[in-house]
Write a protein that holds these residues in place. Structure first.
Motif, short mmCIF file in Angstrom:
data_model
loop_
_atom_site.label_atom_id
_atom_site.label_comp_id
_atom_site.label_asym_id
_atom_site.label_seq_id
_atom_site.Cartn_x
_atom_site.Cartn_y
_atom_site.Cartn_z
N GLN A 37 1.15 -65.29 -19.75
CA GLN A 37 1.09 -64.93 -18.62
C GLN A 37 2.61 -65.21 -17.60
OE1 GLN A 37 -2.41 -66.04 -15.51
NE2 GLN A 37 -1.04 -67.45 -15.12
N GLY A 38 2.72 -64.18 -16.92
CA GLY A 38 4.16 -64.24 -16.31
C GLY A 38 5.37 -63.73 -16.97
N ASP A 39 5.18 -63.41 -18.19
CA ASP A 39 6.22 -62.44 -19.12
C ASP A 39 5.92 -61.06 -19.02
OD1 ASP A 39 7.05 -64.85 -19.83
OD2 ASP A 39 6.42 -65.10 -21.70
N SER A 110 4.94 -55.84 -16.92
CA SER A 110 5.65 -56.80 -16.52
C SER A 110 4.68 -57.89 -15.69
CB SER A 110 6.93 -56.46 -15.63
OG SER A 110 6.50 -55.65 -14.60
N ASN A 111 5.19 -58.96 -15.80
CA ASN A 111 4.36 -60.31 -14.83
C ASN A 111 3.14 -60.05 -15.27
OD1 ASN A 111 3.81 -62.17 -13.13
ND2 ASN A 111 3.74 -60.84 -11.40
N LEU A 112 2.60 -60.39 -16.58
CA LEU A 112 1.44 -60.42 -17.17
C LEU A 112 0.60 -61.37 -16.45
CD1 LEU A 112 2.32 -60.23 -20.98
CD2 LEU A 112 1.10 -58.30 -19.58
N LYS A 113 -0.72 -60.98 -16.44
CA LYS A 113 -1.80 -61.80 -15.66
C LYS A 113 -3.03 -61.90 -16.78
CE LYS A 113 -0.67 -60.42 -10.92
NZ LYS A 113 -1.49 -60.21 -9.78
N LYS A 133 -4.76 -43.16 -29.90
CA LYS A 133 -4.99 -44.46 -30.54
C LYS A 133 -5.34 -45.56 -29.55
CE LYS A 133 -0.30 -46.48 -30.81
NZ LYS A 133 0.75 -46.99 -31.98
N LYS A 134 -5.84 -46.72 -30.16
CA LYS A 134 -6.13 -47.92 -29.24
C LYS A 134 -5.38 -49.09 -29.76
CE LYS A 134 -10.73 -46.54 -27.84
NZ LYS A 134 -12.33 -46.66 -27.94
N VAL A 135 -4.95 -50.07 -28.77
CA VAL A 135 -4.58 -51.31 -29.26
C VAL A 135 -5.09 -52.28 -28.23
CG1 VAL A 135 -2.30 -50.27 -29.86
CG2 VAL A 135 -2.61 -50.88 -27.54
N THR A 136 -5.01 -53.69 -28.79
CA THR A 136 -5.67 -54.82 -28.10
C THR A 136 -4.62 -55.36 -27.69
OG1 THR A 136 -7.55 -54.71 -29.36
CG2 THR A 136 -7.31 -56.73 -28.34
N LEU A 137 -4.81 -56.05 -26.30
CA LEU A 137 -3.64 -56.94 -25.63
C LEU A 137 -4.36 -58.15 -25.13
CD1 LEU A 137 -1.33 -57.76 -24.27
CD2 LEU A 137 -1.89 -56.52 -22.34
N ASN A 138 -4.08 -59.27 -25.52
CA ASN A 138 -4.57 -60.79 -25.09
C ASN A 138 -3.43 -61.64 -24.22
OD1 ASN A 138 -7.37 -60.36 -26.29
ND2 ASN A 138 -6.35 -61.01 -28.27
N VAL A 139 -3.80 -61.87 -23.17
CA VAL A 139 -2.67 -62.62 -22.49
C VAL A 139 -3.30 -64.00 -22.20
CG1 VAL A 139 -1.62 -62.79 -20.08
CG2 VAL A 139 -2.12 -60.60 -21.02
N TYR A 140 -2.24 -64.84 -22.34
CA TYR A 140 -2.59 -66.35 -22.69
C TYR A 140 -2.16 -66.84 -21.61
CZ TYR A 140 -4.56 -65.13 -27.21
OH TYR A 140 -5.35 -64.71 -28.21
N VAL A 141 -2.43 -68.15 -21.05
CA VAL A 141 -1.91 -68.97 -19.94
C VAL A 141 -1.56 -70.44 -20.68
CG1 VAL A 141 -2.06 -69.94 -17.75
CG2 VAL A 141 -3.45 -67.73 -18.23
N LYS A 142 -0.17 -70.53 -20.56
CA LYS A 142 0.45 -71.94 -21.10
C LYS A 142 -0.37 -72.96 -20.50
CE LYS A 142 4.78 -70.11 -21.95
NZ LYS A 142 6.43 -70.58 -21.63
N PRO A 143 -0.44 -74.36 -21.10
CA PRO A 143 -1.08 -75.35 -20.27
C PRO A 143 -0.10 -75.73 -18.98
CG PRO A 143 -1.29 -75.70 -22.57
CD PRO A 143 -0.22 -74.46 -22.34
#
Length: 372
Positions: A37-39, A110-113, A133-143
């Motif tokens: 998140q944020g990248d 940009s500015n991933l959520k 084609k299909k792709v999967t995106l997972n956005v993680y949040v740092k502690p």
């Protein structure tokens, strides 16, 4: 050699396969992406064209809806030029290449959520060829915003817990404890819960005192917090309770004394106020000089009139009437302030005896007031 029907069919299928192989094709790339998140992140979608692909180039990116009952959300479109669409990615998505028709349909977000996580589909169309084609995106949040605190009494011999929790961060989260002062090792009786973030300490001693650090961690980052443990001797609980009770009783006593004196003072003020306004009915008002003089004159005139009345009518009738009338007329004509003190006429002793008077002997007094 003549060709049979089966041979002609095989030749046709071979020619068709060769034509398909030389048509529009999407290049292989990653199918799963992870972001923080944020990248920002790039989702690849590169392609090649064949000479027979002569139609208009169309590129579309979709965010596939997890619910089959809802339509997919269009992210960005290229038909001669890019057209970003409305939605949660508005203003945060664009093509990587300024000229996607050259074979690069990749996009950058940009500015991933965290809500950007999902399945994305890239569709490239240039007639007669069409590929997707299909792709999967997972956005993680740092502690983040990790908080440490001590739960329990920090006294020798007591059991206590040091707790750690991150207010932000994608699951799964794990926790670890370190001692960063003193002996720089965890107490022998301490047990740590890696998933709950609790460090339990049994039978605490003063050697356990110091600064402890907690690390919260997930797959994309870490965070930390510090807590100070200060183990002290047990407090005198009985003395504290007794002091609190004595203090409370003294406060109640002082408060009662103040209330008593306030009530007493209030009653005194009320009594003084009632005394000042009390009307005394048993004391007659003082008589004025005028009324006193009139009563004195009236009494003397009455007594003289009664004394003269005992005389013979032939001798005293005219005298008494004239004298009486004269006194009354003078008394009524003059104002009360000018009425003189009436002096009764002197009567000789023989006349007094004839009028029935009784002689009384009055003792004489000397100048110093003694009776002679």
């Amino acid at each position: 050699m003549a060709l049979t029907g089966s041979s002609l069919l095989r030749l046709f299928l071979f020619s068709l396969s060769c034509a398909l192989l030389s048509a529009l094709e999407l290049l292989q790339s990653e199918k799963r992406y992870e972001g923080v998140q944020g990248d920002k992140i790039i989702l690849d979608c590169k392609f090649t064209l064949a000479p027979e692909d002569t139609g208009t180039l169309d590129i579309e990116w979709f965010l596939v809806s997890p619910d089959n009952q809802q339509s997919d959300m269009t992210v960005i479109v290229f038909t001669g030029k890019p057209y970003p669409q409305e939605g949660q990615l508005k203003g945060r998505v664009d093509f990587v290449s300024p000229t996607p028709e050259d074979g690069d349909a990749s996009i950058v977000i940009s500015n991933l959520k965290e809500i950007d996580s999902g399945t994305y589909q890239c569709k490239v169309k240039k007639l007669p060829g069409t590929q997707n084609k299909k792709v999967t995106l997972n956005v993680y949040v740092k502690p983040a915003k990790t908080r440490c605190y001590v739960e329990g009494r920090q006294e020798i011999g007591q059991d206590l817990n040091m707790k750690c929790a991150a207010n932000e961060g994608s699951m799964p989260l794990s926790y670890s404890w370190l001692k960063v002062s003193g002996q720089e090792k965890l107490p022998a009786t301490a047990t740590a819960d890696a998933t709950g973030g609790t460090l339990s300490v049994k039978n605490a001693s003063q050697e356990y005192s110091g600064t402890y650090k907690c690390l919260s961690k997930n797959r994309v980052g870490t965070d930390e917090c510090l807590v100070i443990l200060n183990v002290v001797p047990p407090s005198n609980t009985a003395g504290i309770i007794a002091g609190a009770i004595i203090g409370t009783l003294l406060f109640i006593l002082v408060l009662g004394i103040l209330i008593f004196f306030c009530c007493r003072k209030q009653k005194e003020k009320k009594y003084e106020k009632e005394i000042q306004h009390e009307i005394r009915e048993d004391v007659a008002p003082p008589k004025s000089r005028t009324s006193t003089a009139r009563s004195y004159i009236g009494s003397n005139i009455g007594s003289n009139h009664s004394s003269l009345g005992s005389l013979s009518p032939s001798n005293m009738d005219g005298y008494s009437k004239a004298r009486y009338n004269q006194v009354l007329s003078e008394e009524t004509d003059r104002p009360p302030s000018q009425v003189p003190n009436y002096v009764p006429p002197k009567v000789a002793g023989p006349n007094l005896s004839r009028m029935g008077a009784i002689p009384v002997m009055i003792p004489a007094q000397s100048k110093d007031g003694s009776i002679v």
